[in-house]
Design a protein around this motif. Sequence first.
Motif, PDB file in Angstrom:
ATOM      1  N   MET A   1       0.826  -1.182   0.000  1.00  0.00           N
ATOM      2  CA  MET A   1       0.000   0.000   0.000  1.00  0.00           C
ATOM      3  C   MET A   1       0.871   1.247   0.000  1.00  0.00           C
ATOM      4  SD  MET A   1      -3.284  -1.122   2.434  1.00  0.00           S
ATOM      5  CE  MET A   1      -3.129   0.291   3.406  1.00  0.00           C
ATOM      6  N   ALA A   2       1.939   1.182   0.760  1.00  0.00           N
ATOM      7  CA  ALA A   2       2.816   2.341   0.830  1.00  0.00           C
ATOM      8  C   ALA A   2       3.470   2.624  -0.523  1.00  0.00           C
ATOM      9  CB  ALA A   2       3.882   2.131   1.898  1.00  0.00           C
ATOM     10  N   ASP A   3       3.789   1.562  -1.263  1.00  0.00           N
ATOM     11  CA  ASP A   3       4.402   1.744  -2.583  1.00  0.00           C
ATOM     12  C   ASP A   3       3.496   2.532  -3.527  1.00  0.00           C
ATOM     13  OD1 ASP A   3       6.609   0.356  -1.743  1.00  0.00           O
ATOM     14  OD2 ASP A   3       6.029  -1.522  -2.724  1.00  0.00           O
ATOM     15  N   TYR A   4       2.190   2.385  -3.364  1.00  0.00           N
ATOM     16  CA  TYR A   4       1.241   3.036  -4.256  1.00  0.00           C
ATOM     17  C   TYR A   4       0.545   4.232  -3.605  1.00  0.00           C
ATOM     18  CZ  TYR A   4       1.965  -1.040  -7.167  1.00  0.00           C
ATOM     19  OH  TYR A   4       2.527  -2.016  -7.944  1.00  0.00           O
ATOM     20  N   GLY A   5       0.861   4.512  -2.360  1.00  0.00           N
ATOM     21  CA  GLY A   5       0.278   5.653  -1.673  1.00  0.00           C
ATOM     22  C   GLY A   5      -1.203   5.489  -1.375  1.00  0.00           C
ATOM     23  N   LEU A   6      -1.605   4.256  -1.099  1.00  0.00           N
ATOM     24  CA  LEU A   6      -3.011   3.992  -0.810  1.00  0.00           C
ATOM     25  C   LEU A   6      -3.261   3.965   0.686  1.00  0.00           C
ATOM     26  CD1 LEU A   6      -3.620   1.131  -3.375  1.00  0.00           C
ATOM     27  CD2 LEU A   6      -4.317   3.515  -3.580  1.00  0.00           C
ATOM     28  N   MET A   8      -6.219   2.858   3.835  1.00  0.00           N
ATOM     29  CA  MET A   8      -7.318   1.935   4.106  1.00  0.00           C
ATOM     30  C   MET A   8      -8.654   2.564   3.714  1.00  0.00           C
ATOM     31  SD  MET A   8      -6.179  -0.954   5.128  1.00  0.00           S
ATOM     32  CE  MET A   8      -7.552  -1.754   5.907  1.00  0.00           C
ATOM     33  N   GLU A   9      -8.793   3.855   3.938  1.00  0.00           N
ATOM     34  CA  GLU A   9     -10.037   4.539   3.602  1.00  0.00           C
ATOM     35  C   GLU A   9     -10.292   4.503   2.091  1.00  0.00           C
ATOM     36  OE1 GLU A   9      -7.662   5.931   5.613  1.00  0.00           O
ATOM     37  OE2 GLU A   9      -8.739   5.491   7.478  1.00  0.00           O
ATOM     38  N   GLU A  10      -9.236   4.680   1.297  1.00  0.00           N
ATOM     39  CA  GLU A  10      -9.381   4.634  -0.158  1.00  0.00           C
ATOM     40  C   GLU A  10      -9.773   3.232  -0.637  1.00  0.00           C
ATOM     41  OE1 GLU A  10      -6.273   8.033  -1.707  1.00  0.00           O
ATOM     42  OE2 GLU A  10      -5.457   6.125  -1.000  1.00  0.00           O
ATOM     43  N   LEU A  11      -9.139   2.244  -0.037  1.00  0.00           N
ATOM     44  CA  LEU A  11      -9.482   0.878  -0.402  1.00  0.00           C
ATOM     45  C   LEU A  11     -10.906   0.532   0.006  1.00  0.00           C
ATOM     46  CD1 LEU A  11      -6.171  -0.983   0.496  1.00  0.00           C
ATOM     47  CD2 LEU A  11      -7.019  -0.371  -1.776  1.00  0.00           C
ATOM     48  N   ASP A  12     -11.315   0.987   1.175  1.00  0.00           N
ATOM     49  CA  ASP A  12     -12.679   0.744   1.634  1.00  0.00           C
ATOM     50  C   ASP A  12     -13.678   1.459   0.727  1.00  0.00           C
ATOM     51  OD1 ASP A  12     -14.571  -0.399   3.381  1.00  0.00           O
ATOM     52  OD2 ASP A  12     -14.740   1.505   4.464  1.00  0.00           O
ATOM     53  N   ALA A  13     -13.381   2.674   0.320  1.00  0.00           N
ATOM     54  CA  ALA A  13     -14.272   3.425  -0.567  1.00  0.00           C
ATOM     55  C   ALA A  13     -14.375   2.756  -1.939  1.00  0.00           C
ATOM     56  CB  ALA A  13     -13.773   4.859  -0.724  1.00  0.00           C
TER      57      ALA A  13
END
Length: 64
Positions: A1-6, A8-13
């Motif tokens: 996630m850190a590699d792509y700057g994501l 948890m909120e973005e993934l949940d959305a």
Amino acid sequence: MADYGLTMEELDAAECFDPPPPPPPAPVCYRNAEGLTWDGQGEMPSWLKRAINAGQCVEFYRVG
């Protein structure tokens, strides 16, 4: 996630954590006069076995 700057909120959305939808039901291949059905997969149901043992052709119950 850190590699792509994501986050948890973005993934949940993006609904990444929602369970997949159930598979669609298999199409009905055989139906009798009582409305009992079989999709042609798995073991043949007892109502169709009884009909075949009584001399009826399985194709008589084919839908479509």
